[in-house]
Design a protein around this motif. Structure first.
Motif, short mmCIF file in Angstrom:
data_model
loop_
_atom_site.label_atom_id
_atom_site.label_comp_id
_atom_site.label_asym_id
_atom_site.label_seq_id
_atom_site.Cartn_x
_atom_site.Cartn_y
_atom_site.Cartn_z
N ARG A 65 36.83 53.32 41.55
CA ARG A 65 38.13 52.68 41.68
C ARG A 65 39.15 53.45 40.85
O ARG A 65 38.80 54.02 39.81
CB ARG A 65 38.11 51.22 41.19
N SER A 66 40.38 53.42 41.27
CA SER A 66 41.46 53.97 40.46
C SER A 66 41.76 53.00 39.33
O SER A 66 41.28 51.86 39.32
CB SER A 66 42.71 54.17 41.32
N ALA A 67 42.58 53.44 38.38
CA ALA A 67 42.96 52.56 37.28
C ALA A 67 43.64 51.30 37.81
O ALA A 67 43.38 50.18 37.33
CB ALA A 67 43.89 53.30 36.31
N ASP A 68 44.52 51.45 38.81
CA ASP A 68 45.19 50.28 39.38
C ASP A 68 44.20 49.36 40.08
O ASP A 68 44.31 48.12 40.01
CB ASP A 68 46.28 50.72 40.37
N GLU A 69 43.22 49.96 40.75
CA GLU A 69 42.21 49.14 41.44
C GLU A 69 41.34 48.39 40.44
O GLU A 69 40.98 47.22 40.67
CB GLU A 69 41.36 50.03 42.35
N TRP A 70 41.01 49.04 39.32
CA TRP A 70 40.24 48.34 38.29
C TRP A 70 41.07 47.20 37.71
O TRP A 70 40.55 46.11 37.44
CB TRP A 70 39.82 49.30 37.17
N SER A 71 42.35 47.43 37.52
CA SER A 71 43.22 46.38 36.99
C SER A 71 43.26 45.19 37.95
O SER A 71 43.18 44.03 37.53
CB SER A 71 44.63 46.94 36.78
N GLY A 72 43.36 45.48 39.24
CA GLY A 72 43.36 44.41 40.22
C GLY A 72 42.03 43.67 40.26
O GLY A 72 42.00 42.44 40.41
N HIS A 73 40.94 44.42 40.14
CA HIS A 73 39.61 43.82 40.13
C HIS A 73 39.47 42.87 38.94
O HIS A 73 38.99 41.74 39.08
CB HIS A 73 38.57 44.95 40.05
N ARG A 74 39.90 43.35 37.77
CA ARG A 74 39.84 42.50 36.58
C ARG A 74 40.68 41.25 36.75
O ARG A 74 40.29 40.15 36.35
CB ARG A 74 40.28 43.29 35.35
N ALA A 75 41.86 41.42 37.35
CA ALA A 75 42.76 40.27 37.55
C ALA A 75 42.12 39.23 38.47
O ALA A 75 42.27 38.02 38.26
CB ALA A 75 44.09 40.75 38.13
N ARG A 76 41.40 39.68 39.50
CA ARG A 76 40.71 38.74 40.39
C ARG A 76 39.64 37.96 39.65
O ARG A 76 39.48 36.75 39.86
CB ARG A 76 40.09 39.49 41.57
N ILE A 77 38.91 38.65 38.77
CA ILE A 77 37.88 37.96 37.99
C ILE A 77 38.51 36.95 37.04
O ILE A 77 38.03 35.83 36.89
CB ILE A 77 37.02 38.99 37.22
N GLU A 78 39.61 37.35 36.40
CA GLU A 78 40.33 36.44 35.50
C GLU A 78 40.82 35.21 36.26
O GLU A 78 40.68 34.07 35.78
CB GLU A 78 41.51 37.17 34.87
N ALA A 79 41.38 35.43 37.45
CA ALA A 79 41.89 34.31 38.24
C ALA A 79 40.76 33.37 38.65
O ALA A 79 40.90 32.14 38.62
CB ALA A 79 42.62 34.84 39.48
N ALA A 80 39.62 33.93 39.03
CA ALA A 80 38.47 33.11 39.41
C ALA A 80 37.98 32.29 38.23
O ALA A 80 37.62 31.10 38.38
CB ALA A 80 37.35 34.00 39.95
N ALA A 81 37.96 32.89 37.04
CA ALA A 81 37.52 32.17 35.84
C ALA A 81 38.45 31.01 35.53
O ALA A 81 38.01 29.90 35.19
CB ALA A 81 37.44 33.13 34.66
N ARG A 82 39.76 31.27 35.63
CA ARG A 82 40.73 30.20 35.35
C ARG A 82 40.64 29.09 36.39
O ARG A 82 40.75 27.91 36.05
CB ARG A 82 42.14 30.79 35.29
N GLN A 83 40.43 29.48 37.64
CA GLN A 83 40.30 28.47 38.69
C GLN A 83 39.06 27.61 38.48
O GLN A 83 39.11 26.38 38.63
CB GLN A 83 40.23 29.14 40.07
#
Length: 204
Positions: A171-189
């Protein structure tokens, strides 16, 4: 490969992977604590090298001619898990290589059913075989390699065992950032769902 050769291969591989986590880092970065309990890269290498000398040396009546003052009775607790300012990276890397060579000689000299004794274990568990200790050291080294993986990623973003590691998604740096954001969102949900369920149970 026979069973001993397989275990020895995995131990050698994990040792090399752990040592490689120091590559390209400054003196500060290999030493600095990155967890509340002080976990650091050079300390992990020092610890693994030290305990392997005991488990694949002393335990089988093959002590190394090497002083490890951090294991003395009057040593500071956990002194094997970090490097003092006057301990050089080169000294600890040399200890790691010395320990590996001494351990390799024990592994090559003895059969898997060779019996040893771990004097620091409870009496009822002290009698061991080379097979058991080889598994123990593979697990111990892999556990600390996992710690080192996380520390290295925190230091400079390096992840995986080596560049192009096939076990790590590309993944690119931006793709890793997006991946991390999805995991964070799932955790908060999930946290919000659990909170709502707990409130509903209290009302019921």
């Amino acid at each position: 490969m026979d069973d001993k050769a397989v275990l020895h291969h995995y131990l050698r591989s994990r040792r090399a992977d752990l040592l490689a986590k120091l590559d390209g880092l400054s003196e500060y970065d290999v030493r600095r604590p990155l967890t509340p309990t002080g976990t650091n890269l050079l300390g992990l290498v020092k610890h693994v090298a030290s305990v392997e000398l005991d488990y694949l040396g002393e335990v089988f009546g093959r002590p190394a001619d090497r002083s490890l003052p951090w294991f003395d009775d009057d040593a500071e607790p956990d002194a094997d898990l970090w490097a003092a300012a006057d301990e050089t990276r080169e000294e600890i890397i040399e200890l790691h290589r010395f320990s590996a060579a001494h351990s390799d000689a024990t592994i090559q000299a003895l059969p898997l059913n060779a019996v040893g004794e771990v004097p620091w274990w409870p009496q009822e568990r002290r009698r061991v075989t080379l097979h058991q200790i080889l598994v123990h050291m593979c697990v111990e080294t892999a556990q600390h390699l996992g710690h080192a993986d996380i520390l290295r990623e925190l230091i400079d973003g390096s992840a995986g065992q080596r560049p192009g590691d096939p076990n790590l998604s590309v993944r690119s740096a931006d793709e890793w950032s997006g991946h991390r954001a999805r995991i964070e969102a799932a955790a908060r949900q999930a946290e919000e769902t659990a909170r709502q369920a707990a409130e509903a149970a209290q009302r019921a």
